[in-house]
Scaffold this motif. Structure first.
Motif, PDB file in Angstrom:
ATOM      1  N   ILE A 162       2.635  -3.654 -12.159  1.00 34.35           N
ATOM      2  CA  ILE A 162       2.784  -5.059 -11.891  1.00 34.35           C
ATOM      3  C   ILE A 162       1.319  -5.627 -11.145  1.00 34.35           C
ATOM      4  O   ILE A 162       0.978  -4.903 -10.307  1.00 34.35           O
ATOM      5  CB  ILE A 162       3.944  -5.441 -11.207  1.00 34.35           C
ATOM      6  N   GLY A 163       0.846  -6.361 -11.980  1.00 31.79           N
ATOM      7  CA  GLY A 163      -0.314  -7.266 -11.246  1.00 31.79           C
ATOM      8  C   GLY A 163      -0.196  -8.624 -10.816  1.00 31.79           C
ATOM      9  O   GLY A 163      -0.971  -9.248 -10.446  1.00 31.79           O
ATOM     10  N   GLY A 164       1.008  -9.090 -11.342  1.00 37.13           N
ATOM     11  CA  GLY A 164       1.461 -10.422 -11.049  1.00 37.13           C
ATOM     12  C   GLY A 164       1.861 -10.701  -9.495  1.00 37.13           C
ATOM     13  O   GLY A 164       3.124 -10.967  -9.514  1.00 37.13           O
ATOM     14  N   TYR A 165       1.090 -10.931  -8.745  1.00 38.05           N
ATOM     15  CA  TYR A 165       1.337 -11.110  -7.139  1.00 38.05           C
ATOM     16  C   TYR A 165       0.180 -11.683  -6.629  1.00 38.05           C
ATOM     17  O   TYR A 165      -0.839 -11.518  -7.242  1.00 38.05           O
ATOM     18  CB  TYR A 165       2.088 -10.040  -6.592  1.00 38.05           C
ATOM     19  N   ASP A 166       0.224 -12.421  -5.453  1.00 36.38           N
ATOM     20  CA  ASP A 166      -0.814 -12.868  -4.629  1.00 36.38           C
ATOM     21  C   ASP A 166      -1.471 -11.856  -4.008  1.00 36.38           C
ATOM     22  O   ASP A 166      -1.072 -11.286  -3.148  1.00 36.38           O
ATOM     23  CB  ASP A 166      -0.225 -13.880  -3.820  1.00 36.38           C
ATOM     24  N   THR A 167      -2.709 -11.535  -4.641  1.00 36.03           N
ATOM     25  CA  THR A 167      -3.305 -10.449  -3.928  1.00 36.03           C
ATOM     26  C   THR A 167      -3.960 -10.635  -2.731  1.00 36.03           C
ATOM     27  O   THR A 167      -4.234  -9.637  -2.065  1.00 36.03           O
ATOM     28  CB  THR A 167      -4.548 -10.088  -4.971  1.00 36.03           C
ATOM     29  N   THR A 168      -4.262 -11.810  -2.397  1.00 41.60           N
ATOM     30  CA  THR A 168      -4.420 -12.183  -0.877  1.00 41.60           C
ATOM     31  C   THR A 168      -3.682 -11.891   0.218  1.00 41.60           C
ATOM     32  O   THR A 168      -3.797 -11.945   1.303  1.00 41.60           O
ATOM     33  CB  THR A 168      -4.860 -13.825  -0.923  1.00 41.60           C
ATOM     34  N   LYS A 169      -2.074 -11.710  -0.220  1.00 42.60           N
ATOM     35  CA  LYS A 169      -0.977 -11.626   0.725  1.00 42.60           C
ATOM     36  C   LYS A 169      -0.588 -10.209   0.760  1.00 42.60           C
ATOM     37  O   LYS A 169       0.294  -9.743   1.511  1.00 42.60           O
ATOM     38  CB  LYS A 169       0.066 -12.592   0.309  1.00 42.60           C
ATOM     39  N   ALA A 170      -0.851  -9.216  -0.122  1.00 38.36           N
ATOM     40  CA  ALA A 170      -0.384  -8.164  -0.285  1.00 38.36           C
ATOM     41  C   ALA A 170      -0.447  -7.291   0.815  1.00 38.36           C
ATOM     42  O   ALA A 170       0.679  -6.834   1.518  1.00 38.36           O
ATOM     43  CB  ALA A 170      -0.642  -7.436  -1.574  1.00 38.36           C
ATOM     44  N   ALA A 171      -1.441  -6.831   1.359  1.00 38.14           N
ATOM     45  CA  ALA A 171      -1.872  -6.058   2.497  1.00 38.14           C
ATOM     46  C   ALA A 171      -1.148  -6.369   3.754  1.00 38.14           C
ATOM     47  O   ALA A 171      -0.304  -5.720   4.328  1.00 38.14           O
ATOM     48  CB  ALA A 171      -3.372  -5.709   2.621  1.00 38.14           C
ATOM     49  N   ALA A 172      -1.123  -7.856   3.897  1.00 36.69           N
ATOM     50  CA  ALA A 172      -0.779  -8.413   5.251  1.00 36.69           C
ATOM     51  C   ALA A 172       0.832  -8.196   5.189  1.00 36.69           C
ATOM     52  O   ALA A 172       1.412  -7.965   6.198  1.00 36.69           O
ATOM     53  CB  ALA A 172      -1.149  -9.883   5.575  1.00 36.69           C
ATOM     54  N   ALA A 173       1.097  -8.513   4.094  1.00 42.54           N
ATOM     55  CA  ALA A 173       2.841  -8.204   4.075  1.00 42.54           C
ATOM     56  C   ALA A 173       3.205  -6.970   4.453  1.00 42.54           C
ATOM     57  O   ALA A 173       4.538  -6.854   5.156  1.00 42.54           O
ATOM     58  CB  ALA A 173       3.428  -8.564   2.343  1.00 42.54           C
ATOM     59  N   GLY A 175       1.698  -5.157   6.945  1.00 45.36           N
ATOM     60  CA  GLY A 175       1.048  -4.899   8.106  1.00 45.36           C
ATOM     61  C   GLY A 175      -0.454  -4.226   8.058  1.00 45.36           C
ATOM     62  O   GLY A 175      -0.731  -3.678   9.197  1.00 45.36           O
ATOM     63  N   LEU A 176      -0.960  -4.223   6.744  1.00 47.08           N
ATOM     64  CA  LEU A 176      -2.207  -3.413   6.671  1.00 47.08           C
ATOM     65  C   LEU A 176      -3.570  -4.449   6.816  1.00 47.08           C
ATOM     66  O   LEU A 176      -3.439  -5.506   6.617  1.00 47.08           O
ATOM     67  CB  LEU A 176      -2.210  -2.676   5.191  1.00 47.08           C
ATOM     68  N   ASP A 177      -4.471  -3.916   7.123  1.00 45.96           N
ATOM     69  CA  ASP A 177      -5.732  -4.472   7.187  1.00 45.96           C
ATOM     70  C   ASP A 177      -6.218  -5.004   5.912  1.00 45.96           C
ATOM     71  O   ASP A 177      -6.381  -4.090   5.000  1.00 45.96           O
ATOM     72  CB  ASP A 177      -6.912  -3.965   8.029  1.00 45.96           C
ATOM     73  N   PRO A 178      -6.338  -6.352   5.306  1.00 47.61           N
ATOM     74  CA  PRO A 178      -6.538  -6.725   4.141  1.00 47.61           C
ATOM     75  C   PRO A 178      -8.173  -6.816   3.962  1.00 47.61           C
ATOM     76  O   PRO A 178      -8.434  -6.632   2.784  1.00 47.61           O
ATOM     77  CB  PRO A 178      -6.366  -8.003   4.262  1.00 47.61           C
ATOM     78  N   ASP A 179      -8.787  -6.334   4.888  1.00 52.52           N
ATOM     79  CA  ASP A 179     -10.546  -6.120   4.793  1.00 52.52           C
ATOM     80  C   ASP A 179     -10.423  -4.581   4.281  1.00 52.52           C
ATOM     81  O   ASP A 179     -11.505  -4.600   3.450  1.00 52.52           O
ATOM     82  CB  ASP A 179     -11.123  -6.286   6.068  1.00 52.52           C
ATOM     83  N   ARG A 180      -9.642  -3.891   4.682  1.00 51.27           N
ATOM     84  CA  ARG A 180      -9.776  -2.438   4.228  1.00 51.27           C
ATOM     85  C   ARG A 180      -9.107  -2.271   2.993  1.00 51.27           C
ATOM     86  O   ARG A 180      -9.605  -1.346   2.124  1.00 51.27           O
ATOM     87  CB  ARG A 180      -9.186  -1.666   5.616  1.00 51.27           C
ATOM     88  N   TYR A 181      -7.727  -2.700   2.885  1.00 51.88           N
ATOM     89  CA  TYR A 181      -6.938  -2.175   1.781  1.00 51.88           C
ATOM     90  C   TYR A 181      -6.980  -3.260   0.744  1.00 51.88           C
ATOM     91  O   TYR A 181      -6.476  -4.317   0.920  1.00 51.88           O
ATOM     92  CB  TYR A 181      -5.594  -1.915   2.396  1.00 51.88           C
ATOM     93  N   VAL A 182      -7.428  -2.893  -0.486  1.00 56.04           N
ATOM     94  CA  VAL A 182      -7.348  -3.818  -1.655  1.00 56.04           C
ATOM     95  C   VAL A 182      -6.279  -3.486  -2.630  1.00 56.04           C
ATOM     96  O   VAL A 182      -6.155  -2.277  -2.964  1.00 56.04           O
ATOM     97  CB  VAL A 182      -8.715  -3.908  -2.488  1.00 56.04           C
ATOM     98  N   PRO A 183      -5.442  -4.225  -2.978  1.00 58.45           N
ATOM     99  CA  PRO A 183      -4.242  -4.350  -3.917  1.00 58.45           C
ATOM    100  C   PRO A 183      -4.865  -3.811  -5.435  1.00 58.45           C
ATOM    101  O   PRO A 183      -5.857  -4.481  -5.855  1.00 58.45           O
ATOM    102  CB  PRO A 183      -3.336  -5.407  -3.688  1.00 58.45           C
ATOM    103  N   VAL A 184      -4.104  -2.955  -5.766  1.00 60.39           N
ATOM    104  CA  VAL A 184      -4.667  -2.309  -7.062  1.00 60.39           C
ATOM    105  C   VAL A 184      -3.617  -2.639  -7.954  1.00 60.39           C
ATOM    106  O   VAL A 184      -3.920  -3.302  -9.074  1.00 60.39           O
ATOM    107  CB  VAL A 184      -4.749  -0.675  -7.169  1.00 60.39           C
TER     108      VAL A 184
END
Ligand SMILES: Cc1cc2nc3c(=O)[nH]c(=O)nc-3n(C[C@H](O)[C@H](O)[C@H](O)COP(=O)(O)O)c2cc1C
Length: 214
Positions: A162-173, A175-184
């Motif tokens: 599944i790639g159908g989601y808001d990639t800008t919100k995945a890490a923060a959801a 509690g991960l650092d969005p600058d470090r972790y990119v959703p695949v």
């Protein structure tokens, strides 16, 4: 290896996305952990292993997924036994030295080989532009995703990438650092509901349309 399905041809060639799972099926956490352990035998660029897995198997975790998943993925999200959100770790190189030191301590490589590897590869990552780190970790995470889907089949489960989601919100959801972790991508895992597998058979282009010998 005692897989439920040890028929490689079947595991590989009969995988197809399932979007309707039996919600009553629970996968024990030990088995989920085992599947991830088998997944991370996958190859990665420079053996950097720039992947990170968030495994969701309860309603509290699904609430986090609900906050950023697109509506059309609701059936899989609600019915799957587990959803594994895979991230690329753009700072994986920070623990690279520890990895090779451990390999040296375990007698897997000589000190000279360890030093050569660190001299050759570590500066590439330490000096890499952010986009290179994002691309490399996305490739590693994608290979892991493919392996996880096949491992899940070997354990008797089916999946939906599944790639159908808001990639800008995945890490923060989570509690991960969005600058470090990119959703695949996320991988829904479970047992198909009755007829869950038959609703959509996907087609492929003929091989001569996508191949050329050079
Ligand atoms: C990166 C990626 C993202 C995908 N995102 C979704 C998605 O958001 N929702 C969905 O139902 N399927 C999604 N899929 C599944 C594809 O639609 C599916 O793999 C494709 O149609 C081929 O069908 P098959 O998996 O049954 O062989 C995704 C697949 C990949 C590889």
């Amino acid at each position: 290896m005692a897989f439920v399905n040890n028929d490689f041809g079947d595991v590989l060639l009969h995988r197809e996305s399932v979007r309707d799972f039996d919600p009553s099926v629970k996968i024990p956490r030990a088995e989920l952990q085992q599947m991830i352990a088998e997944t991370i035998t996958a190859p990665s660029a420079c053996n950097l292993q720039a992947w990170h897995f968030v495994v969701v198997d309860d309603d509290a975790g699904k609430d986090k997924l609900r906050s950023y998943f697109m509506k059309f993925n609701t059936p899989q999200l609600e019915s799957c036994s587990a959803m594994v959100q895979i991230f690329g770790d753009t700072l994986a190189f920070k623990s690279y030295r520890d990895l090779w030191n451990k390999a040296y301590e375990n007698g897997q490589i000589t000190a000279e080989k360890r030093d050569e590897v660190l001299r050759t590869f570590l500066p590439l990552y330490e000096k890499a532009p952010k986009q290179v780190l994002v691309n490399d970790s996305t490739v590693d995470g994608t290979i892991a995703a493919t392996q996880l889907m096949l491992i899940a089949r070997a354990h008797g489960y089916e999946t939906n990438p599944i790639g159908g989601y808001d990639t800008t919100k995945a890490a923060a959801a989570f509690g991960l650092d969005p600058d470090r972790y990119v959703p695949v991508m996320a991988i829904a895992i479970g047992k198909p509901a009755k007829n869950g597998q038959d609703e959509m058979k996907s087609a492929r282009y003929p091989v001569d349309q996508v191949i050329e010998f050079a």
